[in-house]
Design a protein around this motif. Structure first.
Motif, PDB file in Angstrom:
ATOM      1  N   VAL A  36       6.013   5.536   0.149  1.00 20.48           N
ATOM      2  CA  VAL A  36       6.794   4.371   0.561  1.00 20.48           C
ATOM      3  C   VAL A  36       5.864   3.201   0.862  1.00 20.48           C
ATOM      4  O   VAL A  36       6.128   2.049   0.486  1.00 20.48           O
ATOM      5  CB  VAL A  36       7.654   4.702   1.803  1.00 20.48           C
ATOM      6  CG1 VAL A  36       8.358   3.455   2.321  1.00 20.48           C
ATOM      7  CG2 VAL A  36       8.667   5.784   1.471  1.00 20.48           C
ATOM      8  N   ILE A  37       4.748   3.489   1.518  1.00 25.56           N
ATOM      9  CA  ILE A  37       3.825   2.435   1.924  1.00 25.56           C
ATOM     10  C   ILE A  37       3.124   1.800   0.731  1.00 25.56           C
ATOM     11  O   ILE A  37       2.733   0.632   0.774  1.00 25.56           O
ATOM     12  CB  ILE A  37       2.794   2.989   2.938  1.00 25.56           C
ATOM     13  CG1 ILE A  37       3.523   3.449   4.205  1.00 25.56           C
ATOM     14  CG2 ILE A  37       1.738   1.953   3.293  1.00 25.56           C
ATOM     15  CD1 ILE A  37       2.632   4.060   5.249  1.00 25.56           C
ATOM     16  N   GLU A  38       2.969   2.559  -0.361  1.00 23.63           N
ATOM     17  CA  GLU A  38       2.351   1.989  -1.559  1.00 23.63           C
ATOM     18  C   GLU A  38       3.048   0.702  -1.968  1.00 23.63           C
ATOM     19  O   GLU A  38       2.398  -0.298  -2.302  1.00 23.63           O
ATOM     20  CB  GLU A  38       2.415   2.997  -2.712  1.00 23.63           C
ATOM     21  CG  GLU A  38       1.430   4.154  -2.589  1.00 23.63           C
ATOM     22  CD  GLU A  38       1.623   5.170  -3.708  1.00 23.63           C
ATOM     23  OE1 GLU A  38       2.397   4.870  -4.642  1.00 23.63           O
ATOM     24  OE2 GLU A  38       1.025   6.247  -3.646  1.00 23.63           O
ATOM     25  N   LEU A  39       4.380   0.713  -1.943  1.00 20.89           N
ATOM     26  CA  LEU A  39       5.130  -0.477  -2.327  1.00 20.89           C
ATOM     27  C   LEU A  39       4.940  -1.609  -1.327  1.00 20.89           C
ATOM     28  O   LEU A  39       4.927  -2.782  -1.702  1.00 20.89           O
ATOM     29  CB  LEU A  39       6.617  -0.141  -2.451  1.00 20.89           C
ATOM     30  CG  LEU A  39       7.035   0.596  -3.728  1.00 20.89           C
ATOM     31  CD1 LEU A  39       8.496   1.011  -3.642  1.00 20.89           C
ATOM     32  CD2 LEU A  39       6.810  -0.276  -4.952  1.00 20.89           C
ATOM     33  N   LEU A  40       4.787  -1.266  -0.061  1.00 20.61           N
ATOM     34  CA  LEU A  40       4.565  -2.296   0.952  1.00 20.61           C
ATOM     35  C   LEU A  40       3.217  -2.983   0.734  1.00 20.61           C
ATOM     36  O   LEU A  40       3.101  -4.204   0.847  1.00 20.61           O
ATOM     37  CB  LEU A  40       4.634  -1.688   2.353  1.00 20.61           C
ATOM     38  CG  LEU A  40       5.954  -1.014   2.745  1.00 20.61           C
ATOM     39  CD1 LEU A  40       5.871  -0.471   4.161  1.00 20.61           C
ATOM     40  CD2 LEU A  40       7.114  -2.003   2.626  1.00 20.61           C
ATOM     41  N   LEU A  41       2.196  -2.202   0.415  1.00 20.52           N
ATOM     42  CA  LEU A  41       0.870  -2.776   0.180  1.00 20.52           C
ATOM     43  C   LEU A  41       0.847  -3.596  -1.110  1.00 20.52           C
ATOM     44  O   LEU A  41       0.113  -4.581  -1.209  1.00 20.52           O
ATOM     45  CB  LEU A  41      -0.178  -1.665   0.135  1.00 20.52           C
ATOM     46  CG  LEU A  41      -0.329  -0.843   1.420  1.00 20.52           C
ATOM     47  CD1 LEU A  41      -1.471   0.161   1.284  1.00 20.52           C
ATOM     48  CD2 LEU A  41      -0.562  -1.741   2.634  1.00 20.52           C
ATOM     49  N   VAL A  42       1.680  -3.178  -2.084  1.00 24.56           N
ATOM     50  CA  VAL A  42       1.782  -3.930  -3.336  1.00 24.56           C
ATOM     51  C   VAL A  42       2.298  -5.347  -3.081  1.00 24.56           C
ATOM     52  O   VAL A  42       1.961  -6.278  -3.812  1.00 24.56           O
ATOM     53  CB  VAL A  42       2.709  -3.184  -4.329  1.00 24.56           C
ATOM     54  CG1 VAL A  42       3.252  -4.105  -5.400  1.00 24.56           C
ATOM     55  CG2 VAL A  42       1.958  -2.029  -4.970  1.00 24.56           C
ATOM     56  N   SER A  43       3.109  -5.502  -2.044  1.00 20.35           N
ATOM     57  CA  SER A  43       3.634  -6.832  -1.726  1.00 20.35           C
ATOM     58  C   SER A  43       2.834  -7.536  -0.635  1.00 20.35           C
ATOM     59  O   SER A  43       3.244  -8.597  -0.150  1.00 20.35           O
ATOM     60  CB  SER A  43       5.106  -6.721  -1.300  1.00 20.35           C
ATOM     61  OG  SER A  43       5.257  -5.873  -0.179  1.00 20.35           O
ATOM     62  N   THR A  44       1.692  -6.977  -0.257  1.00 16.39           N
ATOM     63  CA  THR A  44       0.829  -7.605   0.750  1.00 16.39           C
ATOM     64  C   THR A  44      -0.393  -8.243   0.116  1.00 16.39           C
ATOM     65  O   THR A  44      -0.626  -9.460   0.251  1.00 16.39           O
ATOM     66  CB  THR A  44       0.365  -6.576   1.795  1.00 16.39           C
ATOM     67  OG1 THR A  44       1.497  -5.973   2.420  1.00 16.39           O
ATOM     68  CG2 THR A  44      -0.501  -7.242   2.867  1.00 16.39           C
ATOM     69  N   LEU A  45      -1.197  -7.451  -0.582  1.00 21.39           N
ATOM     70  CA  LEU A  45      -2.467  -7.933  -1.128  1.00 21.39           C
ATOM     71  C   LEU A  45      -2.295  -9.075  -2.131  1.00 21.39           C
ATOM     72  O   LEU A  45      -3.031 -10.072  -2.046  1.00 21.39           O
ATOM     73  CB  LEU A  45      -3.234  -6.773  -1.756  1.00 21.39           C
ATOM     74  CG  LEU A  45      -4.633  -7.103  -2.296  1.00 21.39           C
ATOM     75  CD1 LEU A  45      -5.526  -7.628  -1.176  1.00 21.39           C
ATOM     76  CD2 LEU A  45      -5.261  -5.877  -2.950  1.00 21.39           C
ATOM     77  N   PRO A  46      -1.352  -9.000  -3.092  1.00 25.03           N
ATOM     78  CA  PRO A  46      -1.218 -10.115  -4.029  1.00 25.03           C
ATOM     79  C   PRO A  46      -0.921 -11.448  -3.359  1.00 25.03           C
ATOM     80  O   PRO A  46      -1.372 -12.503  -3.835  1.00 25.03           O
ATOM     81  CB  PRO A  46      -0.052  -9.675  -4.922  1.00 25.03           C
ATOM     82  CG  PRO A  46      -0.085  -8.190  -4.870  1.00 25.03           C
ATOM     83  CD  PRO A  46      -0.476  -7.874  -3.470  1.00 25.03           C
ATOM     84  N   VAL A  47      -0.170 -11.415  -2.258  1.00 28.09           N
ATOM     85  CA  VAL A  47       0.151 -12.658  -1.559  1.00 28.09           C
ATOM     86  C   VAL A  47      -1.115 -13.255  -0.936  1.00 28.09           C
ATOM     87  O   VAL A  47      -1.223 -14.483  -0.784  1.00 28.09           O
ATOM     88  CB  VAL A  47       1.232 -12.402  -0.490  1.00 28.09           C
ATOM     89  CG1 VAL A  47       1.601 -13.688   0.229  1.00 28.09           C
ATOM     90  CG2 VAL A  47       2.477 -11.813  -1.132  1.00 28.09           C
ATOM     91  N   MET A  48      -2.078 -12.428  -0.606  1.00 32.49           N
ATOM     92  CA  MET A  48      -3.347 -12.918  -0.078  1.00 32.49           C
ATOM     93  C   MET A  48      -4.115 -13.674  -1.165  1.00 32.49           C
ATOM     94  O   MET A  48      -4.806 -14.656  -0.888  1.00 32.49           O
ATOM     95  CB  MET A  48      -4.179 -11.767   0.489  1.00 32.49           C
ATOM     96  CG  MET A  48      -3.508 -11.014   1.625  1.00 32.49           C
ATOM     97  SD  MET A  48      -4.542  -9.720   2.367  1.00 32.49           S
ATOM     98  CE  MET A  48      -5.706 -10.743   3.293  1.00 32.49           C
TER      99      MET A  48
END
Length: 322
Positions: free
Chosen positions: A45-57
């Motif tokens: 589940v967290i994989e998807l959360l990180l997918v939407s975190t790093l690119p925004v950085m």
């Protein structure tokens, strides 16, 4: 004398054999414990959360973000989401025990005691707040904590067992990663992460309801009033199509807001078209009278994961283009 000498010579061999036997056994026990506590955090589940975190950085930096900041944000984000998921495992232990899909989680299998899981959730939640606060900034830490509390108290305790709208409003907790990634770089909230917040918000119902269609009987057995449990398949598929279209349209709003290059809108159009096509096909199968696994809802579920990953990958790559 000969007997004593032989015994003394064999003793060390026996001890070394015992040590060798206990070594792997202790390592196996440690690994089993580690795996159980890791499972509480729900890594997939967290994989998807990180997918939407790093690119925004990447978008906020208009290039490569500082690697130390990125590392602190990802670790802190993982621990924050893992803490919320751990609390959810404790709250939903009775549900998980009734559902085939979840009965192998640590608490139904009794590999972790509820009290230990609670302590673990608190510890990694505190660690997440400190890592984000000290490694990024306290705004990002506060947003992660707010998402954690929302998921635990609003979704898990208030909504999940009471209303079919649990997925819609409970999904807000999963929309925070774009805000966290953006604020970690800029120290403020902007329109760009708010658009991506809304994208994840509208993406979540089709993603979750597709899974609910596949495991409808499971959710019914667990007493969870997911939309596929309380509505027939055509009604659910219609809702899925509506939210899918709105999600794809929302993704395109970022194009002018963030002044993106050509790559981002191209990916949104192509990936979004496939996403909407899968939703249309699901609705056709539902109207034809197919149900549960025959609906092939996992096709849409898996593509929804791919869709979100591709869109956020484009978010990261687009600012790097000349």
């Amino acid at each position: 004398m000969t007997h004593d000498t032989t015994s003394s010579m064999r003793a060390p061999k026996t001890l070394s054999t015992d040590a060798a036997a206990s070594g792997p056994a202790s390592m196996t026990t440690f690994k089993a414990r580690f795996d159980a506590y890791l499972a509480l955090t729900k890594p997939r589940v967290i994989e998807l959360l990180l997918v939407s975190t790093l690119p925004v950085m990447f978008l906020a930096s208009r290039g490569l973000p500082d690697w130390r900041l990125a590392l602190a944000t990802l670790i802190g984000g993982y621990l924050a989401a893992g803490s919320a998921n751990t609390f959810n495992c404790v709250i939903d232990a009775d549900i998980d025990e009734k559902m085939r899909r979840t009965r192998r989680r640590p608490l139904p299998r009794h590999t972790v005691a509820p009290r230990n899981a609670l302590v673990f959730g608190i510890l990694i939640g505190v660690a997440a707040t400190l890592i984000l606060g000290l490694g990024a900034n306290w705004l990002s830490a506060g947003l992660a904590l707010a998402a954690n509390l929302f998921y635990v108290f609003i979704y898990s305790l208030l909504l999940k067992r009471r209303t079919w709208q649990n997925t819609i409003w409970g999904g807000i907790a999963g929309c925070f990663p774009p805000l966290i990634g953006w604020t970690a770089v800029t120290g403020r909230v902007g329109w760009e992460p708010l658009v991506l917040f809304l994208l994840v918000f509208f993406w979540t119902p089709p993603h979750t309801w597709a899974l609910g269609l596949r495991y409808r009987e499971d959710y019914a057995a667990g007493g969870v009033p997911m939309l596929p449990v309380v509505r027939d398949a055509p009604a659910v598929a219609t809702q899925i199509l509506v939210y899918t279209v709105v999600a794809v349209l929302t993704s395109l709003v970022l194009w002018p807001v963030a002044q993106m290059n050509w790559l981002y809108p191209a990916v949104c159009v192509v990936a979004g078209a496939i996403f909407m096509w899968e939703a249309v096909q699901l609705l056709r199968r539902a109207r034809a009278g197919l149900r549960d696994a025959q609906l092939k809802p996992m096709r849409l579920f898996h593509w929804s994961n791919t869709y979100l990953s591709l869109v956020f990958l484009a978010v990261a790559i687009d600012p790097l283009l000349p």
